[in-house]
Enzyme design. Structure first.
Site, PDB file in Angstrom:
ATOM      1  N   ASP A  17       0.814  -1.215   0.000  1.00 51.23           N
ATOM      2  CA  ASP A  17       0.000   0.000   0.000  1.00 51.23           C
ATOM      3  C   ASP A  17       0.844   1.259   0.000  1.00 51.23           C
ATOM      4  O   ASP A  17       0.607   2.183  -0.794  1.00 51.23           O
ATOM      5  CB  ASP A  17      -0.954   0.008   1.198  1.00 51.23           C
ATOM      6  CG  ASP A  17      -2.097  -0.985   1.026  1.00 51.23           C
ATOM      7  OD1 ASP A  17      -2.164  -1.634  -0.039  1.00 51.23           O
ATOM      8  OD2 ASP A  17      -2.914  -1.116   1.952  1.00 51.23           O
ATOM      9  N   ARG A  97       0.992   6.740  16.845  1.00 49.88           N
ATOM     10  CA  ARG A  97       0.816   7.706  15.764  1.00 49.88           C
ATOM     11  C   ARG A  97       1.449   9.073  16.037  1.00 49.88           C
ATOM     12  O   ARG A  97       2.077   9.647  15.136  1.00 49.88           O
ATOM     13  CB  ARG A  97      -0.662   7.870  15.414  1.00 49.88           C
ATOM     14  CG  ARG A  97      -1.340   6.590  14.931  1.00 49.88           C
ATOM     15  CD  ARG A  97      -0.451   5.777  14.037  1.00 49.88           C
ATOM     16  NE  ARG A  97      -1.128   4.624  13.442  1.00 49.88           N
ATOM     17  CZ  ARG A  97      -0.531   3.502  13.150  1.00 49.88           C
ATOM     18  NH1 ARG A  97       0.759   3.335  13.430  1.00 49.88           N
ATOM     19  NH2 ARG A  97      -1.177   2.515  12.576  1.00 49.88           N
ATOM     20  N   ASP A 126      -6.768   6.738  12.403  1.00 48.35           N
ATOM     21  CA  ASP A 126      -5.365   7.111  12.227  1.00 48.35           C
ATOM     22  C   ASP A 126      -5.180   8.388  11.418  1.00 48.35           C
ATOM     23  O   ASP A 126      -4.261   9.168  11.677  1.00 48.35           O
ATOM     24  CB  ASP A 126      -4.583   5.967  11.583  1.00 48.35           C
ATOM     25  CG  ASP A 126      -4.174   4.903  12.587  1.00 48.35           C
ATOM     26  OD1 ASP A 126      -4.234   5.178  13.794  1.00 48.35           O
ATOM     27  OD2 ASP A 126      -3.793   3.795  12.162  1.00 48.35           O
ATOM     28  N   SER A 180      -6.596  -6.918   8.528  1.00 49.19           N
ATOM     29  CA  SER A 180      -5.457  -5.995   8.526  1.00 49.19           C
ATOM     30  C   SER A 180      -4.790  -6.009   9.889  1.00 49.19           C
ATOM     31  O   SER A 180      -5.448  -6.226  10.918  1.00 49.19           O
ATOM     32  CB  SER A 180      -5.905  -4.572   8.179  1.00 49.19           C
ATOM     33  OG  SER A 180      -6.750  -4.061   9.185  1.00 49.19           O
TER      34      SER A 180
END
Length: 407
Positions: A17, A97, A126, A180
């Site tokens: 990705d 993050r 996110d 995922s």
């Protein structure tokens, strides 16, 4: 869509990705791309990320080991607060993050980039966490969120783009992934596909970090964790760095089936989602920290701190790590931890973490006062009568009003 993009710093994992995003940025904006790959203890080999970035023509490549900073400056401060989102989630993805985004902004400053980009989708949390951090640290930065901008509609569209631009596509990436995964030193998170029906038990292969509690040893493991100013500093008497300590707790948690959570949570963007989280070392640390606090924190300080914890956890989950309100709460939390030191002994057994002992040179526990034996005047039990009467006064007045039909 941002304009006048000259150079962009991309949060780059080296996976399919973000490799597609890298090429998309180059072709869509005609700009130079700087890649940043952070080692937060996710367990992946990072050399291939550098190699793939080089292959795609990237001149400035940053691959950095941030494990110690991650645990010391992000995980540990959060654990001082005992933060749990919606009473269960130990915030493993959320807390990673702001560190990644912070470093992106620093690299943008170092390289002269005027934009940053991430690979978060337009449905998740996110994107919010990344971008709130970007803007907090550089209000003028340009932000590119490809998943909100590009025209790709399906996985096959992405694969077609990758093949067109000679981006290697592994055989197991050609179909839809069964779920995922996001991982770092604190936890692993699994979402989507086979996990989307909250009524269906997660398949065993979903679990990345822990053995099944049923398969854990039939004997307990005992471990002692030492604390100073609210942070874990040692295991069984051996002083360890923050990242090394969490790594060791992860091993203990993994081997004893500790830290699994199957959660339906409320995302910040408004929808509910189902996630399977594994936080083996963090779960042990959370229980141990509460154990040492029980001995060293004043009652009202503890209760005030506990009452603020849900708000603190929300701020981390929503992405407001660099907000003034989180920093204000952190100052309060850190003040409360000044005397949180000592050792906690725990028993680990088939998914359970049990405190079996705690001691501290700063303990507020007094056996002279709590004993049922003669306490030599430390506590006069007769004083309790006046204490109770004063606290009962308003209740008695309310009771009289209820019993008087004229009122």
């Amino acid at each position: 869509m941002p304009t006048d993009i000259k150079k962009v710093v991309l949060a780059y994992s080296g996976g399919l990705d973000t490799s597609i995003i890298l090429k998309w940025l180059q072709t869509t904006y005609g700009c130079e791309v700087v890649t940043f790959t952070a080692d937060l203890g996710q367990g992946d080999e990072l050399a291939p990320a550098r190699k793939k970035a080089e292959m795609m023509g990237v001149k400035q490549i940053f691959v950095e080991d941030l494990r110690e900073e991650f645990v010391r400056d992000f995980v540990f401060p959060m654990f001082r607060a005992n933060a749990l989102y919606e009473g269960v989630y130990l915030l493993g993805t959320s807390i990673a993050r702001p560190l990644i985004a912070k470093r992106q902004i620093e690299i943008a400053r170092e390289t002269g980039a005027n934009a940053v980009a991430h690979g978060a989708t337009g449905k998740g949390n996110d994107q919010v966490r990344f971008e709130l951090t970007y803007y907090a640290l550089n209000p003028d930065i340009k932000v590119i969120a490809p998943w909100r901008e590009w025209a790709f509609k399906s996985r096959s569209d992405l694969i077609e783009f990758a093949e067109k631009h000679q981006i290697p596509v592994a055989k197991d990436k050609r179909g839809e992934a069964p779920f995922s995964v996001d991982a770092n030193l604190l936890h692993s998170s699994s979402e989507g596909k086979v996990l989307e029906d909250p009524a269906v038990e997660p398949p065993p292969y979903v679990y990345q970090r822990t053995i099944s509690p049923e398969d854990a040893p039939d004997h307990a493991t005992t471990v002692t964790i030492g604390f100073k100013r609210g942070d874990a500093v040692s295991i069984d008497g051996k002083t360890l760095s923050p990242a090394s300590l969490l790594t060791r707790l992860n091993e203990l948690g993994r081997d004893n089936g500790i830290g699994r959570v199957d959660l339906v949570e409320n995302r910040y963007v408004g929808m509910k989602s189902r996630g399977v989280y594994e936080t083996p070392g963090g779960t042990i640390l959370h229980v141990a920290h509460r154990g040492i606090e029980s001995l060293t924190l004043d009652r009202e300080a503890m209760h005030l701190k506990d009452s603020l914890m849900p708000r603190y956890a929300e701020l981390v989950y929503y992405g407001f790590w660099f907000s003034p309100e989180r920093e204000m709460l952190q100052a309060l939390v850190d003040k409360s931890q000044e005397h949180v030191e000592g050792e906690v002994r725990l028993k680990l057994y088939k998914g359970n973490v049990m405190v079996i002992g705690r001691s501290s040179p700063k303990s507020l526990y007094s056996d002279k006062i709590v004993t049922f034996e003669d306490d030599a005047g430390a506590y006069d039990q007769k004083d309790a009568a006046g204490f109770i009467k004063l606290n009962a006064l308003r209740l008695r007045l309310l009771g009289k009003r209820r019993s008087d039909p004229k009122k």
